[in-house]
Design an enzyme around this catalytic site. Structure first.
Site, mmCIF file in Angstrom:
data_model
loop_
_atom_site.group_PDB
_atom_site.id
_atom_site.type_symbol
_atom_site.label_atom_id
_atom_site.label_comp_id
_atom_site.label_asym_id
_atom_site.label_seq_id
_atom_site.Cartn_x
_atom_site.Cartn_y
_atom_site.Cartn_z
ATOM 1 N N GLY A 73 0.844 -1.191 0.000
ATOM 2 C CA GLY A 73 0.000 0.000 0.000
ATOM 3 C C GLY A 73 0.879 1.240 0.000
ATOM 4 N N ASN A 153 -6.926 4.910 9.522
ATOM 5 C CA ASN A 153 -6.447 3.661 10.111
ATOM 6 C C ASN A 153 -6.384 3.688 11.643
ATOM 7 O OD1 ASN A 153 -4.370 5.504 8.974
ATOM 8 N ND2 ASN A 153 -3.003 4.327 10.282
ATOM 9 N N GLN A 181 -7.307 1.125 4.290
ATOM 10 C CA GLN A 181 -8.121 0.613 5.400
ATOM 11 C C GLN A 181 -9.553 0.331 4.967
ATOM 12 O OE1 GLN A 181 -7.577 -0.444 8.509
ATOM 13 N NE2 GLN A 181 -5.401 -0.014 8.420
ATOM 14 N N CYS A 327 1.342 1.204 12.357
ATOM 15 C CA CYS A 327 1.978 1.266 11.047
ATOM 16 C C CYS A 327 3.252 2.092 11.040
ATOM 17 C CB CYS A 327 0.995 1.793 10.013
ATOM 18 S SG CYS A 327 -0.402 0.682 9.838
HETATM 19 N N1 PLP Z 1 -2.351 3.578 4.239
HETATM 20 C C1 PLP Z 1 -3.085 3.233 5.304
HETATM 21 C C2 PLP Z 1 -4.328 4.002 5.621
HETATM 22 C C3 PLP Z 1 -2.696 2.164 6.118
HETATM 23 O O1 PLP Z 1 -3.423 1.833 7.180
HETATM 24 C C4 PLP Z 1 -1.532 1.443 5.780
HETATM 25 C C5 PLP Z 1 -1.125 0.356 6.681
HETATM 26 O O2 PLP Z 1 -0.080 0.048 7.005
HETATM 27 C C6 PLP Z 1 -0.798 1.834 4.635
HETATM 28 C C7 PLP Z 1 -1.249 2.905 3.889
HETATM 29 C C8 PLP Z 1 0.437 1.129 4.206
HETATM 30 O O3 PLP Z 1 0.144 -0.115 3.584
HETATM 31 P P1 PLP Z 1 1.262 -1.241 3.537
HETATM 32 O O4 PLP Z 1 1.359 -1.814 4.917
HETATM 33 O O5 PLP Z 1 0.735 -2.251 2.549
HETATM 34 O O6 PLP Z 1 2.513 -0.628 3.069
#
Ligand code: PLP
Length: 386
Positions: A73, A153, A181, A327
């Site tokens: 993401g 998130n 999310q 995160c």
């Molecule tokens: N954007 C949001 C709203 C998230 O909750 C996350 C979670 O980690 C990400 C981006 C990043 O995604 P990823 O973990 O696949 O890099």
């Protein structure tokens, strides 16, 4: 995971669905070939990627060629923001986003700032909602891109994406939404949302980690960030993660099939958890309780409590939860999201409990019974240590 433990951190990641693993399995072994190869083995891998792309496109109501596969993401967010802004820099160098975005967005716009772009960070109200009027005011003649997340998130707030995207369209501004999310829980129809770009990540909807997708509306200029063999129509080079992409498509299909039922059940459990905790614990504030929010996220601010200490105490008691968001790679920094809400949200320690498909009534009752004494112990400890 030890089955006696209770996992309430689905916003950080979800466990891989067994059905998704089954779908992925052949592409780790007998069908694990390079989709760019001309031979029959390679063509089989290509067919699997094509089928996954078509399936995801059908769910998003877009054309298959508008889907770009990425390795997370975070990468999809960076690709949309940096790629779209760079492609439009001759028209203007102003970007609008919000104070509550994930770091994958905030740090991408920070990188743009280093390249000479100007960034407006929109505030949110006390519930974490972006105000449309403020968004309208923030757009300028030189604004080329706006990025507003679909759902937050940390507190679960759902943003008025369709309304914001409509304003952006009228002003000729590319509109991107981080739906990481939201995916698996909310409708991802990009025509109804009217967005130009939208990012998802498979591990948030019971798919594998390390694979994401970016929808980019046909005709939206986007500069590639990763250069090489020209895969993904030159927008994202690198040999495709065949098993991951197959798993992501399967996970999204499965999520769609059980979405309404799961959302109702999970929201019911969350409401019960919040009712029990607020009845038993004094000085607790439920963030974003009265606005549209994701069914599975409960954000609770306890006055006089250190959130990290509470998460550790819960962990020792067998509950996996998180302080604000997980995160930021275990960071102990105060959450920028909770800070942006201000008021009651910012005046205590904020715990995020995120429920999912596997969460049961019994688990919710156990956590609701565990929390009051743990919070009381934290508060007493805090007083004693003063
Ligand atoms: N954007 C949001 C709203 C998230 O909750 C996350 C979670 O980690 C990400 C981006 C990043 O995604 P990823 O973990 O696949 O890099």
């Amino acid at each position: 995971m030890n089955s006696a433990r209770i996992y309430l951190d689905h916003a950080a990641t979800t466990p891989l669905s067994p059905d998704v693993l089954d779908a992925m399995q052949p592409y780790f072994s007998q069908d694990g070939y390079n989709p760019s190869s001309i031979h029959a083995e390679g063509r089989r891998a290509r067919a699997a990627i094509d089928a996954a792309r078509e399936s995801i496109a059908a769910i998003l109501h877009c054309k298959p060629k508008e889907i770009v596969f990425t390795a997370s993401g975070t990468e999809a967010d960076n690709m949309a923001i940096i790629g779209a802004a760079r492609a439009a820099r001759v028209r203007g160098k102003h970007v609008v986003t919000t104070a509550i975005e994930h770091h994958a967005v905030l740090h991408a716009v920070r990188a743009l700032r280093d390249e000479g772009f100007e960034v407006t960070l929109l505030p949110v109200d006390a519930n974490g909602v972006v105000e449309v009027a403020g968004f309208v005011d923030a757009l300028r003649d030189d604004t080329v891109l706006a990025a507003v997340m679909y759902a937050n998130n940390e507190i679960g707030t759902i943003e008025p994406i369709a309304q914001l995207a409509q304003v952006a369209r009228e002003r000729g501004v590319v509109f991107f939404t981080d739906a990481v999310q939201a995916a698996g829980t909310l409708d991802l129809d990009v025509r109804a949302l009217d967005v130009d770009a939208l990012a998802v990540s498979a591990h948030k909807f019971y798919g594998p980690k390390g694979v994401g997708a970016l929808y980019v509306r046909d005709g939206t200029p986007l500069e590639a960030l990763i250069h090489g063999g020209g895969q993904e129509r030159g927008r994202r080079s690198g040999t495709e993660n065949v098993s991951g992409v197959v798993g992501m498509a399967r996970a999204l299909e499965l999520a769609g099939g059980q979405r309404s039922e799961t959302n109702v059940r999970v929201a019911g459990l969350r409401d019960l958890l919040e009712a029990k905790v607020t009845a038993a614990v004094p000085r607790v504030h439920v963030n974003a309780q009265r606005v549209a929010r994701l069914p599975g996220i409960s954000s609770l601010t306890f006055a006089g409590v250190d959130a990290e200490a509470l998460v550790i105490a819960l962990d020792l008691a067998g509950v996996a939860a998180s302080a604000g968001s997980a995160c930021a790679a275990g960071s102990l920094e105060a959450s920028h999201v909770v800070g942006a809400l201000g008021g009651a949200a910012a005046s205590g320690g904020t715990l995020r409990l995120s429920l999912g498909r596997g969460t049961t009534l019994e688990q919710v009752e156990r956590v609701a019974a565990l929390l009051p004494p743990l919070v009381a112990a934290q508060r007493e400890g805090a007083v004693l240590s003063v």
